[in-house]
Design a protein around this motif. Structure first.
Motif, PDB file in Angstrom:
ATOM      1  N   ARG A 126       0.829  -1.204   0.000  1.00  0.00           N
ATOM      2  CA  ARG A 126       0.000   0.000   0.000  1.00  0.00           C
ATOM      3  C   ARG A 126       0.865   1.255   0.000  1.00  0.00           C
ATOM      4  N   SER A 130       0.862   4.068  -2.898  1.00  0.00           N
ATOM      5  CA  SER A 130       0.599   5.480  -2.590  1.00  0.00           C
ATOM      6  C   SER A 130       1.682   6.391  -3.159  1.00  0.00           C
ATOM      7  N   GLN A 131       2.948   5.951  -3.173  1.00  0.00           N
ATOM      8  CA  GLN A 131       4.021   6.752  -3.781  1.00  0.00           C
ATOM      9  C   GLN A 131       3.835   6.867  -5.289  1.00  0.00           C
ATOM     10  N   ARG A 161      -6.549   6.241  -8.228  1.00  0.00           N
ATOM     11  CA  ARG A 161      -6.842   6.161  -6.796  1.00  0.00           C
ATOM     12  C   ARG A 161      -8.136   5.379  -6.540  1.00  0.00           C
ATOM     13  N   GLU A 164      -7.277   1.904  -6.731  1.00  0.00           N
ATOM     14  CA  GLU A 164      -6.547   1.502  -5.540  1.00  0.00           C
ATOM     15  C   GLU A 164      -7.499   1.253  -4.368  1.00  0.00           C
TER      16      GLU A 164
END
Length: 745
Positions: A126, A130-131, A161, A164
Motif C-alpha cells: 500500500r 501510494s508513492q 486512486r 486503488e
C-alpha cells in the motif's frame, strides 16, 4: 541590432516553451506508466494475499504477476531516466517511488518463503502504491501544465486512486474472510468505499462528456452489478460479526470492476498524451514559424542594413574623395592663385571653391559634415586672400623702403664722389673713402631687401663683364675688403649683362659672411671646370657644425617660398638662395681643410660667356673656325683690354701710387690689364672725368663700380709674376700711408 535582439528573444522564448512541452509530454508518459505500475502492484498485492491466505496455493501465479510487474517497472524506469540528474525537480518527484520499488525484491522473497505476515505485506504494497499515486498527482504541477491539462491529469490520478481503493477493499475482505469483523476492519472498509466513491465523483466532475460516457459504460454490466452487491453486503457487516462472502466470487467480481476502471484509465491517459503531443507539435510549429519569421526579419534587416550602409559608404567615399581633392589639390592651387593676384582688384581674384554640400536643407549628418567642410574651405579662402593682401602690403613696404634707401645710397655716393674729387687733404680723403665703403655696404643691404621682396636689383648693363671684375665689384660691397684676396680667376669667363648685378650681390653676400665669421684672410677664385664655372669663397675660420651646414645647404638648395621674419634678420643666406634659384645657379657649403668653410657657386656654362683662344696660324691666314669641345660655347668676344693709364696733368702728388711705383715698377701685365688696377685718367666711357684731381678713382653714380671693358680682337699676354709684385707694392704703399693703429690705441 534591435531586430536581431528581438528575433533572438522571440526564438528563445518560443523554443523554451517548446522544450517545456517536450518535458511535459515526457512527464505525462511517465505518469501513464506509473499508473500501469500502480495497477500491477495492486494486482501483485492481491496475488500475494491469496498466496499467503491459502496454505496449498501455488506460487506460480505470484511469479507470473511479479514478471508482469517487473516489465512495467522497467518501462517506467527507462522513461523517467531520460530526465537525468540535471532536472532536480523531476528527480525529487521520482525519488520516493523509486525507493519503494527498490524494496520489492526483498518483500517478494519473504512472500515466497511465507516468512512475513499478511498485514505487513498489505502495508508495504500500500505504501508503494501510494508513492506511485503521488507521482501521478504531481506530474501536472512539476511539468508546468496549463489548467486544462492539469485538470485532466488530476482525473487520471483520481481513476488510479479509485482503482486503488477498490483493491484495498479486495485485500481487506480477502484477509477477513470467515473472520470476525473488527472495528478497525470496518473503518478501513468504510474508508476504502468512501475514497472510491469520492474518486469517482472527482472523475465525473473533471471529465469531459466523452470521458464520463467511458466511465458510465465501464461501471455498467452484470459483473459490475455483482461487485456492487458484494460491496453493499460487505459495508453492512457489523463489528463482531463474520463476513459471509464467497472469497472467490468477491475477487472475481471486484477484479472485473477494477479491470473496467483500468481500461477507462488507460484510455484517459492515452487521450491526455495525445492532447499533450498535439500541443507540443503546435508549439514546435509556432516556434518554427517564429524562428523562420525571425530569420527572415534578420535577413531583411541585414539586407536593408547592407543596402543603407553601402549607400552611406558611397556617399562617404564621394565626400572623402571630394574633400581629399579639395584639400590636396584645389585649395592649395587656389591659395597659390590668390597669393599671385592682387587682392585689391576684385576682378583678378579667383572664384571661391565650389560647395560640396547639396543646396537646400541637409538630409543627415553627412551633409552637415560636408557643409562644415565647405565653411572651412571658405574660411581658408578668405584667410588666404587676407594673407595675400598682407603679404602684398609687406612686400610693397619692403620694396618702397628698399627703393628709397637705394636712391638715397646713390645720392650719398654721388655726393661722396663730388667731395672726393674736390678734396685735397689726405686724412679727409681717407675718411671720405671709409664713408664711401659704408655707403656701398648700405646699398648692398638695401638691395638685399629688394631681393627678399621679389624685385630686381637694377638695370641691365649694356656689355658683358669679366668674372674677375665682378669679383672685384663684390669686394667693394663689404666692410672687411682688406682681408679678401682675389685668387686665380679664369680670364676667359665673362658674365652676361643680365647676370652682372645679381652675381655681384650674391658674391658680396658670401664674402661678407666669410669675413664676418672668419678672423683670417678670405680667398675668392673662379675656374672653368668642364660644363660649369666654379667660384669658391674660402675662409679659414673655425667652420660650422655639420647640422648647421646641412640646414644651410637645404635652404640654399630650396629657398623658402615665403619670406619669414628670420629671413629679414639674416639676409645673406636667403638672398643667395633666391638669386641662385632665379638664375639656375647652385650654391653649397662644404667643410674646408684643415678647417674653415668653402662656399661653392656652380654656374652653368650656358649662363656665362666663354672667350675661346684663336687657333694657331699655319701657313696662310685662314678664316677663324668655331671651336668644338666640351664646355665651350660659340665664340663671343675677346677678353677686354684695359688701356694703360695716362699720366694726369696738373694733379697733386699721390703718395700711395708713388710709393708703389718706387718699390715695384709698373709691369707690362699691370699696364695691359689685371685683376687690380687703377682706372685711366681720361674721359670716362659714360662721360665725365674718370679720376679726381688727385688721381684717385672716381665712382660713377647709378653705374656699375667699374668701367665697361673695351673689346679687343686679341687677348693680352700676361706674366704670372706681375700680379704678385703689384699686390705686394700696393700693400706696402698702403701701410706707409695709412699705418695700422697699435694695440691699445
Amino acid at each position: 541590432m534591435a531586430t536581431v535582439l528581438f528575433a533572438a528573444w522571440g526564438v528563445a522564448s518560443t523554443g523554451q516553451r517548446a522544450r517545456a512541452a517536450d518535458r511535459l509530454q515526457a512527464l505525462v508518459a511517465v505518469s501513464a506508466v506509473s499508473g500501469e505500475v500502480v495497477d500491477e502492484l495492486s494486482r501483485e498485492r492481491l496475488v500475494a494475499a491469496q498466496f499467503l491466505t491459502g496454505s496449498s496455493a501455488s506460487v506460480d501465479p505470484l511469479l507470473a504477476q511479479v514478471a508482469r510487474t517487473d516489465r512495467v517497472v522497467a518501462d517506467y524506469r527507462q522513461r523517467h531516466g531520460r530526465f537525468g540528474a540535471r532536472d532536480v525537480e523531476a528527480s525529487r518527484l521520482f525519488a520516493a517511488f523509486d525507493g519503494q520499488l527498490g524494496q520489492l525484491p526483498a518483500l517478494r522473497d519473504q512472500v515466497r518463503g511465507r516468512s512475513v505476515s499478511l498485514t505487513t505485506v498489505l502495508v508495504r504494497y500500500r505504501v508503494a502504491v501510494s508513492q506511485g499515486l503521488a507521482v501521478r498527482e504531481a506530474v501536472g504541477q512539476v511539468g508546468g501544465a496549463d489548467a486544462q491539462i492539469a485538470d485532466q491529469l488530476r482525473v487520471a490520478a483520481a481513476l488510479s486512486r479509485a482503482s486503488e481503493y477498490a483493491g484495498v477493499q479486495q485485500t481487506t475482505v480477502l484477509a477477513g474472510d470467515g473472520v470476525v469483523v473488527t472495528q478497525a476492519a470496518q473503518r478501513e472498509l468504510a474508508a476504502a468505499r468512501a475514497g472510491y466513491e469520492e474518486s469517482l465523483l472527482t472523475v465525473a466532475d473533471g471529465s469531459s462528456g466523452r470521458w464520463r460516457s467511458w466511465l458510465d459504460q465501464a461501471l455498467t454490466g452484470p459483473g459490475v452489478l455483482a461487485a456492487q452487491r458484494f460491496d453493499d453486503e460487505v459495508s453492512r457487516a457489523r463489528v463482531g460479526s463474520r463476513l459471509r462472502v464467497d472469497a472467490a466470487d468477491w475477487v472475481r467480481a471486484t477484479v472485473q470492476r477494477r479491470d473496467r476502471l483500468h481500461g477507462v484509465q488507460t484510455r484517459v491517459d492515452a487521450d491526455i498524451a495525445a492532447e499533450v503531443s498535439r500541443r507540443r507539435a503546435s508549439q514546435w510549429a509556432t516556434t518554427a514559424v517564429l524562428t523562420g519569421a525571425a530569420l527572415t526579419l534578420v535577413v531583411v534587416a541585414g539586407a536593408l542594413t547592407v543596402w543603407q550602409g553601402r549607400a552611406l559608404a558611397r556617399r562617404l567615399r564621394r565626400v572623402r574623395d571630394a574633400v581629399t581633392r579639395v584639400a590636396s589639390r584645389d585649395l592649395p592651387d587656389l591659395v597659390r592663385r590668390v597669393s599671385a593676384t592682387d587682392p585689391g582688384d576684385p576682378s583678378a581674384m579667383p572664384s571661391a571653391p565650389p560647395a560640396l554640400a547639396p543646396t537646400g536643407r541637409s538630409r543627415d549628418e553627412i551633409d552637415e559634415v560636408t557643409a562644415a567642410f565647405d565653411a572651412l574651405a571658405m574660411t581658408v579662402y578668405e584667410t588666404a586672400a587676407d594673407l595675400a593682401r598682407q603679404r602684398l602690403v609687406a612686400a610693397g613696404a619692403v620694396e618702397a623702403v628698399g627703393r628709397r634707401c637705394q636712391g638715397m645710397a646713390h645720392l650719398l655716393m654721388r655726393e661722396l664722389d663730388r667731395a672726393e674729387r674736390d678734396e685735397a687733404d689726405e686724412k679727409t680723403l681717407a675718411t671720405l673713402f671709409a664713408v664711401d665703403n659704408l655707403a656701398a655696404q648700405l646699398l648692398h643691404a638695401t638691395q638685399s631687401l629688394l631681393v627678399l621682396s621679389g624685385r630686381a636689383l637694377g638695370s641691365v648693363h649694356p656689355e658683358p663683364v669679366a668674372l674677375v671684375t665682378v669679383a672685384q665689384a663684390a669686394l667693394s660691397r663689404i666692410r672687411e675688403y682688406r682681408r679678401v684676396v682675389v685668387g686665380s680667376v679664369d680670364g676667359r669667363v665673362s658674365v652676361p649683362p643680365a647676370l652682372i648685378d645679381d652675381l655681384v650681390h650674391l658674391l658680396a653676400s658670401l664674402l661678407d659672411n666669410a669675413t664676418r665669421y672668419s678672423p683670417g684672410e678670405t680667398v675668392i677664385s673662379g675656374h672653368l671646370l668642364g660644363d660649369q664655372v666654379v667660384v669658391q669663397v674660402i675662409d679659414t675660420g673655425a667652420g660650422i657644425t655639420p647640422d648647421l651646414m646641412a640646414r644651410l645647404n637645404a635652404e640654399l638648395a630650396a629657398p623658402a617660398p615665403m619670406i619669414a621674419v628670420e629671413h629679414i634678420r639674416r639676409q645673406g643666406v636667403a638672398t643667395v638662395a633666391m638669386l641662385a634659384a632665379v638664375h639656375g645657379l647652385r650654391v653649397r657649403l662644404v667643410a674646408g681643410q684643415p678647417h674653415g668653410t668653402v662656399a661653392v657657386v656652380e654656374i652653368p656654362i650656358s649662363a656665362v660667356l666663354i672667350a675661346a683662344p684663336p687657333p694657331p696660324v699655319v701657313g696662310p691666314a685662314l678664316p677663324a673656325r668655331r671651336p668644338r669641345g666640351h664646355g665651350m660655347d660659340a665664340p663671343t668676344q675677346a677678353l677686354p683690354l684695359i688701356p694703360a693709364p695716362r699720366p694726369p696733368q696738373d694733379l697733386q702728388p699721390t703718395p700711395v701710387y708713388e710709393e708703389t711705383t718706387r718699390q715695384s715698377p709698373v709691369s707690362p701685365w699691370f699696364v695691359e690689364g689685371a685683376t687690380v688696377h687703377l682706372p685711366p685718367a681720361g674721359p670716362a666711357p659714360y662721360g665725365g672725368a674718370a679720376t679726381t684731381v688727385n688721381g684717385l678713382p672716381k665712382r660713377q653714380p647709378m653705374r656699375t663700380p667699374f668701367a665697361p671693358p673695351t673689346v679687343s680682337a686679341r687677348p693680352p699676354s700676361r706674366r704670372p709674376d706681375g700680379l704678385a709684385g703689384t699686390a705686394r707694392a700696393y700693400q706696402r704703399g698702403l701701410g706707409h700711408r695709412f699705418p695700422q693703429p697699435k694695440e691699445g690705441q
